[in-house]
Motif scaffolding. Structure first.
Motif, PDB file in Angstrom:
ATOM      1  N   ASN A 106       0.802  -1.207   0.000  1.00 33.79           N
ATOM      2  CA  ASN A 106       0.000   0.000   0.000  1.00 33.79           C
ATOM      3  C   ASN A 106       0.844   1.270   0.000  1.00 33.79           C
ATOM      4  O   ASN A 106       0.430   2.317  -0.496  1.00 33.79           O
ATOM      5  CB  ASN A 106      -0.918  -0.006   1.226  1.00 33.79           C
ATOM      6  CG  ASN A 106      -2.324   0.444   0.898  1.00 33.79           C
ATOM      7  OD1 ASN A 106      -2.860   0.093  -0.143  1.00 33.79           O
ATOM      8  ND2 ASN A 106      -2.903   1.227   1.779  1.00 33.79           N
ATOM      9  N   GLU A 107       2.068   1.176   0.555  1.00 35.55           N
ATOM     10  CA  GLU A 107       2.930   2.356   0.663  1.00 35.55           C
ATOM     11  C   GLU A 107       3.424   2.847  -0.702  1.00 35.55           C
ATOM     12  O   GLU A 107       3.929   3.958  -0.815  1.00 35.55           O
ATOM     13  CB  GLU A 107       4.122   2.060   1.576  1.00 35.55           C
ATOM     14  CG  GLU A 107       5.069   0.994   1.095  1.00 35.55           C
ATOM     15  CD  GLU A 107       4.694  -0.404   1.577  1.00 35.55           C
ATOM     16  OE1 GLU A 107       5.612  -1.240   1.702  1.00 35.55           O
ATOM     17  OE2 GLU A 107       3.494  -0.655   1.816  1.00 35.55           O
ATOM     18  N   SER A 151      -1.439  -4.753   1.363  1.00 35.57           N
ATOM     19  CA  SER A 151      -0.442  -5.462   2.167  1.00 35.57           C
ATOM     20  C   SER A 151      -1.058  -6.621   2.920  1.00 35.57           C
ATOM     21  O   SER A 151      -0.489  -7.127   3.884  1.00 35.57           O
ATOM     22  CB  SER A 151       0.231  -4.497   3.156  1.00 35.57           C
ATOM     23  OG  SER A 151       0.875  -3.453   2.464  1.00 35.57           O
ATOM     24  N   VAL A 172      -2.738  -1.687   5.067  1.00 28.86           N
ATOM     25  CA  VAL A 172      -1.413  -1.081   5.243  1.00 28.86           C
ATOM     26  C   VAL A 172      -0.534  -2.066   6.008  1.00 28.86           C
ATOM     27  O   VAL A 172      -0.906  -2.562   7.067  1.00 28.86           O
ATOM     28  CB  VAL A 172      -1.505   0.251   6.001  1.00 28.86           C
ATOM     29  CG1 VAL A 172      -0.115   0.819   6.246  1.00 28.86           C
ATOM     30  CG2 VAL A 172      -2.353   1.250   5.223  1.00 28.86           C
ATOM     31  N   GLN A 215       5.146  -0.675   7.464  1.00 31.41           N
ATOM     32  CA  GLN A 215       4.782   0.735   7.336  1.00 31.41           C
ATOM     33  C   GLN A 215       4.206   1.265   8.644  1.00 31.41           C
ATOM     34  O   GLN A 215       4.487   2.411   9.042  1.00 31.41           O
ATOM     35  CB  GLN A 215       3.776   0.913   6.204  1.00 31.41           C
ATOM     36  CG  GLN A 215       3.536   2.375   5.819  1.00 31.41           C
ATOM     37  CD  GLN A 215       2.651   2.524   4.601  1.00 31.41           C
ATOM     38  OE1 GLN A 215       2.176   1.542   4.032  1.00 31.41           O
ATOM     39  NE2 GLN A 215       2.413   3.758   4.199  1.00 31.41           N
ATOM     40  N   GLU A 221       7.094   1.962  10.930  1.00 31.22           N
ATOM     41  CA  GLU A 221       7.837   3.139  10.495  1.00 31.22           C
ATOM     42  C   GLU A 221       7.098   4.428  10.875  1.00 31.22           C
ATOM     43  O   GLU A 221       7.719   5.398  11.357  1.00 31.22           O
ATOM     44  CB  GLU A 221       8.055   3.084   8.986  1.00 31.22           C
ATOM     45  CG  GLU A 221       9.011   4.136   8.469  1.00 31.22           C
ATOM     46  CD  GLU A 221       9.443   3.906   7.036  1.00 31.22           C
ATOM     47  OE1 GLU A 221       9.968   4.849   6.422  1.00 31.22           O
ATOM     48  OE2 GLU A 221       9.264   2.776   6.539  1.00 31.22           O
ATOM     49  N   ARG A 260      15.611   4.275   7.259  1.00 34.03           N
ATOM     50  CA  ARG A 260      14.419   3.531   7.636  1.00 34.03           C
ATOM     51  C   ARG A 260      14.791   2.571   8.761  1.00 34.03           C
ATOM     52  O   ARG A 260      15.929   2.085   8.836  1.00 34.03           O
ATOM     53  CB  ARG A 260      13.875   2.756   6.432  1.00 34.03           C
ATOM     54  CG  ARG A 260      13.463   3.671   5.291  1.00 34.03           C
ATOM     55  CD  ARG A 260      12.856   2.898   4.151  1.00 34.03           C
ATOM     56  NE  ARG A 260      11.558   2.350   4.501  1.00 34.03           N
ATOM     57  CZ  ARG A 260      10.773   1.705   3.637  1.00 34.03           C
ATOM     58  NH1 ARG A 260      11.172   1.533   2.387  1.00 34.03           N
ATOM     59  NH2 ARG A 260       9.612   1.242   4.011  1.00 34.03           N
TER      60      ARG A 260
END
Length: 486
Positions: A92-93, A116, A373, A377, A380, A410
C-alpha cells in the motif's frame, strides 16, 4: 476473499531480506487473488552490502506454502514481459509513487493492485507456536535470528548478572486479578444461560503491580508508584508487594476503589470477566503527591517503566511531567499502554527507549487503521511519530516484530515467531515481555538480544495459570539451547 481465481498469475517483486508476518499476510492475500503466485527476488549484486545472500533469501521464500515459484530478478521489465502476469501486487505504501509496472502490464490487460494483506485483532496478548513443555527447544527460525544478529549467550548471561545492580521506578495502575474456578452445571431452563458452580477462588497481583514484581524477581531494586483505594483489596496487594520485595509509593484516593478484574474459568477457559474500576483522572492533590514522591527519588533510578492500563493514573499531563523529570536527570524510559477492556493511548509516551504495543495499539496510535497497510509501514509511522529508540510490536499468535531506529534511515526490522500456540493463560505475557526486554537493554544488550529473551520469558509465563513472576535463573536454562544444532 477466500476462493482462488485459478487462471490468474500474480507477481510480487522485492528484496525480502528478512521475512516477517507482514510479508506472510501479503503472500496469503496474493495467493487468493489468483491460481499461481510468483515472487521476483532482487539480486544482491544490485543491493546494499548488508542484504542476506541470494541463496538464503531464496530458501526462505521457497519454504512459504503460498508461493508457487521464485525467480531471480535483474531486469524487472524483462521479467514482466516474460511472465505476463495478470496481477502485479505491491504494498500500500507504493500507491502514491511512480510504478513502472503499470505502463508495462497494461499492454496485455494486466492489473496493478496495492495491498499489504489483511490484519486481524483477535487477541491483544502474546501467544506463542507449538505446545510448550516444561523445558522446550527453540525452533529453527530462532537460530536464523540468532545468526543474523550474532546473538551471544555469554553476553546475555553477563547482562542477567548486572540486573541486581539496577534500580527501577515502575509507574502505573495497580490491579487485583481474581480467578474463580467453576464446575459447569448445565444450561438454565429459563433462558439459554450457562450455569456454573464456583469451586475455588485465588487472587493474584495484576496490572503495573505485577510488572514491578517481575522486575524485582529478576533482581533489580524496585520502587512502585500508583494510586489505590482505602479498602481491603489495597491492603492485600500492599502486603503481597512488600513480601516480594517491592517498595510501594501508593497514593490513596477515596473516590477510586482499588481496581479488580475477576475471571470466571472452567476447564482452562475464561467464561466471563467482570471489571470493578474507576477511570477518572487523578485529582490535583493525588497528582502532586505522586510527582513529589517520584521527584525526590529520580536521581537514584537507572530506568523508569510506564505500565499504563488506562484507569486514569497516567494522564497525558502526568506523563509529560514525569518524562520531563526523567530527561532532566538522563533517566531512560520505556512504556506499554494497553488497549484491552480499556482503550489505551500510546501517543502519551514519546522519546522512550522502548515501546511494546500490540498491532492494534500501534495502529490506533498512528491512526493507520486501514488493515491493508503493512506492518512494516505501521512500525515506520510509529517511530516517526513517537521517536522511540526501539519497538517490539506483538502480533498475537504470529509472534512479534522487532524494530531499531536508525538515524536518517528507515528502521531496521526483524521478527520472532511464536513459541506456543496452546497457552494455559495469556494474561500478563506482554507485561513480562516489556520487563525482560527493557531490563536487558539497560544492562547493555541491544534490542535483538533483549527481545529474544523477552519472547522466551513470555513463553515460559503463559504455561501456567495466573500472573506469577519468573526469575533470571529460569531464563538462564535456555541460553545453552542457543548453540547451533549439529
Amino acid at each position: 476473499m477466500t476462493r482462488k481465481t485459478h487462471n490468474k498469475l500474480v507477481f510480487i517483486s522485492g528484496i525480502f531480506n528478512v521475512l516477517h508476518p507482514g510479508h506472510i499476510r501479503m503472500f496469503r492475500f496474493a495467493s487468493e487473488l489468483g491460481g499461481r503466485l510468483v515472487i521476483g527476488l532482487l539480486k544482491k549484486e544490485n543491493l546494499d552490502a548488508n542484504i542476506l545472500a541470494d541463496a538464503e533469501r531464496l530458501e526462505s521464500l521457497k519454504a512459504i506454502s503460498f508461493i508457487d515459484d521464485v525467480v531471480m530478478l535483474n531486469d524487472l521489465e524483462h521479467t514482466l514481459l516474460t511472465l505476463r502476469p495478470d496481477i502485479v501486487l505491491k504494498g500500500n505504501e507504493f500507491k502514491s509513487g511512480h510504478n513502472i509496472e503499470q505502463s508495462i502490464i497494461q499492454a496485455w490487460g494486466g492489473e496493478l493492485v496495492f495491498s499489504s494483506g489483511e490484519s486481524t485483532f483477535n487477541s491483544t496478548s502474546i501467544l506463542t507456536s507449538g505446545s510448550l513443555q516444561a523445558d522446550f527447544d527453540l525452533p529453527s527460525s530462532y537460530f536464523s535470528y540468532i545468526k543474523r544478529h550474532n546473538i551471544q549467550p555469554s553476553f546475555i548471561a553477563s547482562a542477567l548478572d548486572q540486573l541486581s545492580n539496577l534500580k527501577v521506578a515502575v509507574i502505573g495502575d495497580i490491579i487485583l486479578d481474581e480467578y474463580v474456578d467453576c464446575d459447569p452445571v448445565g444450561l438454565s431452563r429459563e433462558d439459554p444461560t450457562i450455569v456454573v458452580s464456583p469451586v475455588e477462588k485465588k487472587c493474584f497481583i495484576g496490572g503495573a503491580a505485577i510488572v514491578a514484581c517481575h522486575t524485582r524477581s529478576f533482581g533489580a531494586k524496585v520502587d512502585f508508584y500508583s494510586v489505590c483505594g482505602k479498602d481491603k483489596k489495597a491492603d492485600w496487594l500492599i502486603k503481597e508487594l512488600n513480601d516480594k520485595g517491592v517498595h510501594c509509593n501508593l497514593v490513596n484516593d477515596e473516590t477510586r476503589p482499588t481496581t479488580v478484574k475477576k475471571r470466571y474459568r472452567s476447564g482452562n477457559k475464561t467464561l466471563l470477566r467482570v471489571n470493578e474500576f474507576r477511570s477518572h483522572p487523578l485529582n490535583t492533590r493525588a497528582q502532586n503527591a505522586l510527582l513529589q514522591a517520584i521527584e525526590s527519588q529520580i536521581h537514584e533510578y537507572d530506568l523508569i517503566m510506564f505500565s499504563d492500563f488506562s484507569y486514569g493514573l497516567l494522564s497525558e499531563d502526568t506523563v509529560q511531567k514525569i518524562a520531563s523529570l526523567a530527561e532532566q536527570h538522563d533517566v531512560p524510559m520505556v512504556a506499554d499502554s494497553q488497549t484491552s477492556s480499556q482503550k489505551g493511548d500510546l501517543n502519551k509516551f514519546r522519546r522512550m527507549r522502548l515501546v511494546t504495543p500490540t498491532e492494534l495499539e500501534a495502529r490506533q496510535a498512528t491512526n493507520v487503521l486501514d488493515s491493508s497497510v503493512g506492518l512494516a509501514q505501521v512500525v515506520e509511522v510509529l517511530i516517526n511519530r513517537l521517536q522511540p529508540g526501539n519497538v517490539v510490536m506483538t502480533l498475537a499468535e504470529a509472534g512479534a516484530m522487532v524494530a531499531n531506529k536508525n538515524s536518517n534511515q528507515r528502521p531496521q526490522l526483524d521478527s520472532l515467531p511464536a513459541l506456543n500456540k496452546n497457552p494455559v493463560d495469556v494474561s500478563g505475557a506482554g507485561d513480562l515481555l516489556l520487563v525482560t526486554t527493557s531490563l536487558l537493554m539497560i544492562a547493555e544488550c541491544d534490542v535483538w538480544h533483549a527481545a529474544l529473551m523477552g519472547m522466551i520469558a513470555s513463553a515460559i509465563h503463559i504455561s501456567t495459570v495466573g500472573n506469577e513472576p519468573i526469575n533470571a535463573q529460569e531464563l538462564r536454562r535456555y541460553l545453552h539451547k542457543m548453540q547451533p544444532r549439529s
